[in-house]
Design a protein around this motif. Structure first.
Motif, PDB file in Angstrom:
ATOM      1  N   VAL A 174       0.848  -1.196   0.000  1.00  0.00           N
ATOM      2  CA  VAL A 174       0.000   0.000   0.000  1.00  0.00           C
ATOM      3  C   VAL A 174       0.882   1.244   0.000  1.00  0.00           C
ATOM      4  O   VAL A 174       2.064   1.178   0.339  1.00  0.00           O
ATOM      5  N   PRO A 175       0.337   2.406  -0.394  1.00  0.00           N
ATOM      6  CA  PRO A 175       1.128   3.634  -0.384  1.00  0.00           C
ATOM      7  C   PRO A 175       1.604   3.979   1.026  1.00  0.00           C
ATOM      8  O   PRO A 175       0.965   3.631   2.022  1.00  0.00           O
ATOM      9  N   PRO A 176       2.736   4.671   1.151  1.00  0.00           N
ATOM     10  CA  PRO A 176       3.247   5.060   2.465  1.00  0.00           C
ATOM     11  C   PRO A 176       2.281   6.000   3.193  1.00  0.00           C
ATOM     12  O   PRO A 176       1.497   6.720   2.571  1.00  0.00           O
ATOM     13  N   LEU A 177       2.357   5.994   4.508  1.00  0.00           N
ATOM     14  CA  LEU A 177       1.574   6.917   5.326  1.00  0.00           C
ATOM     15  C   LEU A 177       2.252   8.281   5.333  1.00  0.00           C
ATOM     16  O   LEU A 177       3.478   8.373   5.443  1.00  0.00           O
ATOM     17  N   ALA A 178       1.459   9.340   5.225  1.00  0.00           N
ATOM     18  CA  ALA A 178       2.004  10.693   5.159  1.00  0.00           C
ATOM     19  C   ALA A 178       2.083  11.311   6.548  1.00  0.00           C
ATOM     20  O   ALA A 178       1.139  11.229   7.339  1.00  0.00           O
ATOM     21  N   LEU A 179       3.219  11.935   6.858  1.00  0.00           N
ATOM     22  CA  LEU A 179       3.403  12.708   8.078  1.00  0.00           C
ATOM     23  C   LEU A 179       3.623  14.165   7.674  1.00  0.00           C
ATOM     24  O   LEU A 179       4.446  14.456   6.803  1.00  0.00           O
ATOM     25  N   HIS A 180       2.895  15.089   8.302  1.00  0.00           N
ATOM     26  CA  HIS A 180       2.971  16.499   7.940  1.00  0.00           C
ATOM     27  C   HIS A 180       3.903  17.222   8.905  1.00  0.00           C
ATOM     28  O   HIS A 180       3.607  17.332  10.102  1.00  0.00           O
ATOM     29  N   VAL A 181       5.029  17.694   8.390  1.00  0.00           N
ATOM     30  CA  VAL A 181       6.049  18.334   9.209  1.00  0.00           C
ATOM     31  C   VAL A 181       6.188  19.789   8.791  1.00  0.00           C
ATOM     32  O   VAL A 181       5.878  20.167   7.657  1.00  0.00           O
ATOM     33  N   ALA A 182       6.654  20.629   9.741  1.00  0.00           N
ATOM     34  CA  ALA A 182       6.800  22.055   9.463  1.00  0.00           C
ATOM     35  C   ALA A 182       7.954  22.611  10.279  1.00  0.00           C
ATOM     36  O   ALA A 182       8.288  22.100  11.358  1.00  0.00           O
ATOM     37  N   VAL A 183       8.572  23.662   9.761  1.00  0.00           N
ATOM     38  CA  VAL A 183       9.650  24.337  10.478  1.00  0.00           C
ATOM     39  C   VAL A 183       9.094  24.942  11.766  1.00  0.00           C
ATOM     40  O   VAL A 183       8.029  25.557  11.765  1.00  0.00           O
ATOM     41  N   GLY A 184       9.784  24.735  12.870  1.00  0.00           N
ATOM     42  CA  GLY A 184       9.352  25.285  14.146  1.00  0.00           C
ATOM     43  C   GLY A 184       8.326  24.444  14.872  1.00  0.00           C
ATOM     44  O   GLY A 184       7.894  24.818  15.968  1.00  0.00           O
ATOM     45  N   VAL A 185       7.915  23.328  14.288  1.00  0.00           N
ATOM     46  CA  VAL A 185       6.940  22.439  14.933  1.00  0.00           C
ATOM     47  C   VAL A 185       7.584  21.064  15.108  1.00  0.00           C
ATOM     48  O   VAL A 185       7.694  20.299  14.148  1.00  0.00           O
ATOM     49  N   ALA A 215     -16.393   8.396  18.560  1.00  0.00           N
ATOM     50  CA  ALA A 215     -15.813   9.063  17.384  1.00  0.00           C
ATOM     51  C   ALA A 215     -16.908   9.685  16.521  1.00  0.00           C
ATOM     52  O   ALA A 215     -18.067   9.268  16.551  1.00  0.00           O
ATOM     53  N   SER A 216     -16.525  10.684  15.738  1.00  0.00           N
ATOM     54  CA  SER A 216     -17.469  11.378  14.858  1.00  0.00           C
ATOM     55  C   SER A 216     -16.745  11.789  13.582  1.00  0.00           C
ATOM     56  O   SER A 216     -15.542  11.617  13.446  1.00  0.00           O
ATOM     57  N   HIS A 217     -17.521  12.352  12.629  1.00  0.00           N
ATOM     58  CA  HIS A 217     -16.981  12.862  11.362  1.00  0.00           C
ATOM     59  C   HIS A 217     -16.163  11.788  10.642  1.00  0.00           C
ATOM     60  O   HIS A 217     -14.981  11.960  10.341  1.00  0.00           O
ATOM     61  N   LEU A 218     -16.805  10.671  10.348  1.00  0.00           N
ATOM     62  CA  LEU A 218     -16.132   9.569   9.665  1.00  0.00           C
ATOM     63  C   LEU A 218     -15.878   9.927   8.205  1.00  0.00           C
ATOM     64  O   LEU A 218     -16.772  10.369   7.492  1.00  0.00           O
ATOM     65  N   GLU A 219     -14.626   9.722   7.760  1.00  0.00           N
ATOM     66  CA  GLU A 219     -14.226  10.005   6.382  1.00  0.00           C
ATOM     67  C   GLU A 219     -13.538   8.774   5.804  1.00  0.00           C
ATOM     68  O   GLU A 219     -13.051   7.909   6.534  1.00  0.00           O
ATOM     69  N   VAL A 220     -13.486   8.729   4.477  1.00  0.00           N
ATOM     70  CA  VAL A 220     -12.908   7.576   3.790  1.00  0.00           C
ATOM     71  C   VAL A 220     -11.962   8.055   2.696  1.00  0.00           C
ATOM     72  O   VAL A 220     -12.194   9.077   2.045  1.00  0.00           O
ATOM     73  N   ALA A 221     -10.857   7.314   2.512  1.00  0.00           N
ATOM     74  CA  ALA A 221      -9.906   7.567   1.434  1.00  0.00           C
ATOM     75  C   ALA A 221      -9.627   6.252   0.727  1.00  0.00           C
ATOM     76  O   ALA A 221      -9.361   5.236   1.391  1.00  0.00           O
ATOM     77  N   LEU A 222      -9.699   6.246  -0.599  1.00  0.00           N
ATOM     78  CA  LEU A 222      -9.446   5.052  -1.390  1.00  0.00           C
ATOM     79  C   LEU A 222      -8.072   5.171  -2.032  1.00  0.00           C
ATOM     80  O   LEU A 222      -7.806   6.103  -2.794  1.00  0.00           O
ATOM     81  N   ASP A 223      -7.194   4.214  -1.715  1.00  0.00           N
ATOM     82  CA  ASP A 223      -5.815   4.264  -2.169  1.00  0.00           C
ATOM     83  C   ASP A 223      -5.588   3.326  -3.341  1.00  0.00           C
ATOM     84  O   ASP A 223      -5.973   2.150  -3.293  1.00  0.00           O
ATOM     85  N   GLY A 224      -4.950   3.844  -4.386  1.00  0.00           N
ATOM     86  CA  GLY A 224      -4.478   3.004  -5.476  1.00  0.00           C
ATOM     87  C   GLY A 224      -3.102   2.449  -5.148  1.00  0.00           C
ATOM     88  O   GLY A 224      -2.554   2.697  -4.067  1.00  0.00           O
ATOM     89  N   GLU A 225      -2.520   1.704  -6.076  1.00  0.00           N
ATOM     90  CA  GLU A 225      -1.233   1.056  -5.820  1.00  0.00           C
ATOM     91  C   GLU A 225      -0.146   2.053  -5.452  1.00  0.00           C
ATOM     92  O   GLU A 225       0.651   1.804  -4.551  1.00  0.00           O
ATOM     93  N   ASP A 226      -0.077   3.180  -6.162  1.00  0.00           N
ATOM     94  CA  ASP A 226       0.963   4.174  -5.901  1.00  0.00           C
ATOM     95  C   ASP A 226       0.388   5.552  -5.610  1.00  0.00           C
ATOM     96  O   ASP A 226       1.128   6.528  -5.571  1.00  0.00           O
ATOM     97  N   SER A 227      -0.917   5.635  -5.406  1.00  0.00           N
ATOM     98  CA  SER A 227      -1.547   6.948  -5.252  1.00  0.00           C
ATOM     99  C   SER A 227      -2.517   6.944  -4.075  1.00  0.00           C
ATOM    100  O   SER A 227      -3.634   6.451  -4.202  1.00  0.00           O
TER     101      SER A 227
END
Length: 276
Positions: free
Chosen positions: A43-54, A249-261
């Motif tokens: 599956v595609p890699p998991l994304a981590l959101h990084v920022a300068v100063g955080v 939990a609330s606000h359930l969302e879904v994401a469909l992942d392709g092989e590389d996307s």
């Protein structure tokens, strides 16, 4: 770094849910719990959101070897500081370019596949704490799979939304849409169809469905749904994905992942989870 500085950083990380509810200027800070995929190499890699100063605290449920994290050998903008078994601090000195993805690999021990992440910078959001946990399994999963197979064999016209909702799309074509959602207490079963609407377009294959919900403390939880796929047909394929909604939990969302996307998150259409 002096112990007082570490204490200051950790106090900021522990207060992340309150910060996320009242974001300061700059990116909105958030905490997340990620359930690792059972087969991370598929599956595609998991994304981590990084920022300068955080500073981003990355924590794992099971202790990992101290030498586990791996960045590209020539990557000098990101520091990985070990805080203890299974915990690292990500420090970014320079913002990543828009669309840039820096791979991060973590070994999980002999005989297991490594976990793959991508580090990205987004102006609107940054992760201040990310907890990665393993997926549990139970006999209930086998029963859920049996019902998913039954729904997959049901003609689409028998179980359908009045207005099927697209949840994975490209410009000019819809790749996949949710056709039905069946709630059984805190568990749901969703049927999705995958279609190629352009002749001669390269095939797109659904390999993972990720879910995201907001927990009672304001943090986010993301986890892979159990996915059952039907036979591949001439112009598409049908799938059923199922999961339990975490308590409160609330606000359930879904994401469909392709092989590389990896897909983007959209609200799960259909009936809301029944209240207890």
């Amino acid at each position: 770094m002096r112990s007082g500085s570490w204490l200051l950083i950790l106090s900021l990380l522990l207060s992340a849910p309150a910060i996320a509810r009242q974001p300061p200027r700059g990116p909105s800070l958030r905490t997340r719990t990620l359930v690792a995929p059972a087969r991370p190499g598929e599956v595609p890699p998991l994304a981590l959101h990084v920022a300068v100063g955080v500073p981003t605290l990355l924590q794992f449920q099971a202790p990992l070897p101290p030498s586990a994290p791996r960045l590209p050998v020539d990557e000098a903008r990101i520091r990985l500081v070990a805080l203890g078994p299974g915990s690292w601090l990500l420090l970014l000195s320079t913002s990543l370019a828009e669309g840039e993805q820096v791979p991060l690999t973590l070994e999980t021990g002999p005989g297991t596949e490594p976990l793959h992440f991508t580090l990205v910078t987004r102006r609107e959001v940054a992760d201040v704490r990310v907890r990665v946990v393993g997926a549990g399994s139970s006999s209930e999963d086998d029963a859920a799979r049996a019902l998913a197979l039954h729904l997959l064999a049901t003609p689409p016209s028998r179980v359908a939304l009045a207005w099927p909702r697209a949840v994975a799309r490209d410009p000019g074509r819809t790749r996949a849409r949710v056709e039905s959602v069946l709630w059984m207490g805190p568990r749901f079963f969703a049927t999705a169809s995958e279609r190629d609407s352009q002749e001669g377009a390269p095939p797109w294959r659904l390999v993972q469905v990720r879910l995201r919900a907001t927990l009672v403390d304001g943090s986010l939880m993301e986890w892979p749904a159990q996915l059952v796929s039907g036979a591949l047909e001439a112009r598409g394929q049908r799938h059923v994905f199922t999961s339990l909604l975490p308590e409160g939990a609330s606000h359930l969302e879904v994401a469909l992942d392709g092989e590389d996307s990896p897909g983007g998150f959209s609200p799960l259409p259909g009936q809301e989870a029944p209240r207890p």
